[in-house]
Write an enzyme that holds these catalytic residues in place. Sequence first.
Site, PDB file in Angstrom:
ATOM      1  N   ASP A   1       9.890  -7.259   1.576  1.00 36.28           N
ATOM      2  CA  ASP A   1       9.664  -5.837   1.907  1.00 36.28           C
ATOM      3  C   ASP A   1      10.342  -5.356   3.194  1.00 36.28           C
ATOM      4  O   ASP A   1       9.726  -4.591   3.963  1.00 36.28           O
ATOM      5  CB  ASP A   1       8.155  -5.549   1.990  1.00 36.28           C
ATOM      6  CG  ASP A   1       7.438  -5.739   0.666  1.00 36.28           C
ATOM      7  OD1 ASP A   1       8.049  -6.240  -0.286  1.00 36.28           O
ATOM      8  OD2 ASP A   1       6.236  -5.397   0.593  1.00 36.28           O
TER       9      ASP A   1
ATOM     10  N   ASP B   1       8.304  -3.192  -2.125  1.00 42.49           N
ATOM     11  CA  ASP B   1       7.218  -2.335  -2.563  1.00 42.49           C
ATOM     12  C   ASP B   1       7.892  -1.193  -3.318  1.00 42.49           C
ATOM     13  O   ASP B   1       8.929  -0.669  -2.873  1.00 42.49           O
ATOM     14  CB  ASP B   1       6.492  -1.790  -1.319  1.00 42.49           C
ATOM     15  CG  ASP B   1       5.020  -2.124  -1.283  1.00 42.49           C
ATOM     16  OD1 ASP B   1       4.554  -2.922  -2.115  1.00 42.49           O
ATOM     17  OD2 ASP B   1       4.325  -1.570  -0.403  1.00 42.49           O
TER      18      ASP B   1
ATOM     19  N   HIS C   1       6.517   1.957  -5.257  1.00 40.32           N
ATOM     20  CA  HIS C   1       5.347   2.719  -5.705  1.00 40.32           C
ATOM     21  C   HIS C   1       5.711   4.016  -6.420  1.00 40.32           C
ATOM     22  O   HIS C   1       6.551   4.786  -5.950  1.00 40.32           O
ATOM     23  CB  HIS C   1       4.470   3.060  -4.500  1.00 40.32           C
ATOM     24  CG  HIS C   1       3.829   1.865  -3.847  1.00 40.32           C
ATOM     25  ND1 HIS C   1       3.173   0.882  -4.555  1.00 40.32           N
ATOM     26  CD2 HIS C   1       3.722   1.507  -2.537  1.00 40.32           C
ATOM     27  CE1 HIS C   1       2.706  -0.025  -3.704  1.00 40.32           C
ATOM     28  NE2 HIS C   1       3.030   0.316  -2.482  1.00 40.32           N
TER      29      HIS C   1
ATOM     30  N   HIS D   1      -4.314   3.115  -2.968  1.00 38.62           N
ATOM     31  CA  HIS D   1      -3.487   2.427  -1.957  1.00 38.62           C
ATOM     32  C   HIS D   1      -2.927   3.471  -0.973  1.00 38.62           C
ATOM     33  O   HIS D   1      -2.723   3.164   0.198  1.00 38.62           O
ATOM     34  CB  HIS D   1      -2.359   1.698  -2.687  1.00 38.62           C
ATOM     35  CG  HIS D   1      -1.499   0.831  -1.835  1.00 38.62           C
ATOM     36  ND1 HIS D   1      -1.992  -0.190  -1.050  1.00 38.62           N
ATOM     37  CD2 HIS D   1      -0.141   0.814  -1.648  1.00 38.62           C
ATOM     38  CE1 HIS D   1      -0.979  -0.786  -0.421  1.00 38.62           C
ATOM     39  NE2 HIS D   1       0.145  -0.190  -0.756  1.00 38.62           N
TER      40      HIS D   1
ATOM     41  N   HIS E   1       4.216   5.426   1.002  1.00 42.04           N
ATOM     42  CA  HIS E   1       5.355   4.635   1.473  1.00 42.04           C
ATOM     43  C   HIS E   1       6.081   4.032   0.283  1.00 42.04           C
ATOM     44  O   HIS E   1       5.488   3.846  -0.782  1.00 42.04           O
ATOM     45  CB  HIS E   1       4.882   3.518   2.425  1.00 42.04           C
ATOM     46  CG  HIS E   1       3.889   2.584   1.794  1.00 42.04           C
ATOM     47  ND1 HIS E   1       2.539   2.844   1.772  1.00 42.04           N
ATOM     48  CD2 HIS E   1       4.056   1.422   1.120  1.00 42.04           C
ATOM     49  CE1 HIS E   1       1.921   1.869   1.129  1.00 42.04           C
ATOM     50  NE2 HIS E   1       2.819   0.990   0.709  1.00 42.04           N
TER      51      HIS E   1
ATOM     52  N   LYS F   1       7.597  -4.423  -7.056  1.00 41.83           N
ATOM     53  CA  LYS F   1       6.160  -4.570  -7.326  1.00 41.83           C
ATOM     54  C   LYS F   1       5.419  -3.290  -6.962  1.00 41.83           C
ATOM     55  O   LYS F   1       5.891  -2.512  -6.135  1.00 41.83           O
ATOM     56  CB  LYS F   1       5.594  -5.726  -6.492  1.00 41.83           C
ATOM     57  CG  LYS F   1       5.782  -5.514  -4.977  1.00 41.83           C
ATOM     58  CD  LYS F   1       5.390  -6.751  -4.184  1.00 41.83           C
ATOM     59  CE  LYS F   1       5.753  -6.658  -2.719  1.00 41.83           C
ATOM     60  NZ  LYS F   1       5.012  -5.677  -1.934  1.00 41.83           N
TER      61      LYS F   1
ATOM     62  N   CYS G   1       1.868  -8.103   3.367  1.00 44.78           N
ATOM     63  CA  CYS G   1       2.669  -8.623   2.243  1.00 44.78           C
ATOM     64  C   CYS G   1       3.213 -10.018   2.491  1.00 44.78           C
ATOM     65  O   CYS G   1       3.336 -10.801   1.547  1.00 44.78           O
ATOM     66  CB  CYS G   1       3.754  -7.627   1.875  1.00 44.78           C
ATOM     67  SG  CYS G   1       3.035  -6.141   1.103  1.00 44.78           S
TER      68      CYS G   1
HETATM   69  C1  VGL Z   1       2.636  -3.571   3.187  1.00 45.52           C
HETATM   70  C2  VGL Z   1       0.938  -2.273   3.945  1.00 45.52           C
HETATM   71  C3  VGL Z   1       0.946  -1.547   2.788  1.00 45.52           C
HETATM   72  C4  VGL Z   1       3.577  -4.693   3.440  1.00 45.52           C
HETATM   73  C5  VGL Z   1       2.660  -2.864   2.008  1.00 45.52           C
HETATM   74  O1  VGL Z   1       4.697  -4.706   2.874  1.00 45.52           O
HETATM   75  O2  VGL Z   1       3.188  -5.593   4.185  1.00 45.52           O
HETATM   76  N1  VGL Z   1       1.769  -3.280   4.136  1.00 45.52           N
HETATM   77  N2  VGL Z   1       1.797  -1.857   1.825  1.00 45.52           N
END
Ligand code: VGL
Length: 194
Positions: free
Chosen positions: A9, A51, A53, A59, A73, A98, A139
């Site tokens: 990520d 990530d 989304h 979330h 995000h 994901k 993550c």
């Molecule tokens: C993440 C917070 C929310 C990460 C993803 O990639 O660590 N942190 N979504």
Amino acid sequence: MTRALLVVDVQNDFTEGGSLAVDGGAEVAVKISEYLRTTAGEYAHVVATRDHHVDPGNHFAEDPDYVDTWPAHCVVGTGGEELHSRLDRGPIEAVFDKGEYAAAYSGFEGRIDGTSLADWLRDHGVDTVDIAGLTTDHCVQASALDALQEGFGVRVLLNLTAGVTEATTEAAIDRLRAAGVETVGQVHRPVRHG
Ligand code: VGL
């Protein structure tokens, strides 16, 4: 032993200027790229996760707590979802997405062309993974714990990660070590939200 590097990520929204920016996020992108230049021979494979989304339910929140709920995000089709420009894409063979419709902290929830990360790694003969990226306390932690569950040897390269808060980062490191994950180096210390 066949080792892969898993870059978790390292996306614009988790770096300075992004909607869920973590202090030191951009530096992590730069440091991973440097690390890849100097350790080219150590890894049989280099892969990344994102990530990704669309509508991950609760979330995302208007008034996020930065533990279980977050500002929007890494929304598909936005620049925030892109891998950071300072992350060298050259060595990265596959990117696993994901979290389209639910929170997905672990990179092991990611897929490429229908293949899960764990299956891809096993298909490529990988038995050990080093993990770097964002964020240490979410993550990266979840990916490392899942990697263990999937039967891989796991190291987390803490100096190539950054966390959201200091308290949750320290808790994550303790939990990883207790679970049997080897940690290497020191994490970049977060100063926001902590
Ligand atoms: C993440 C917070 C929310 C990460 C993803 O990639 O660590 N942190 N979504």
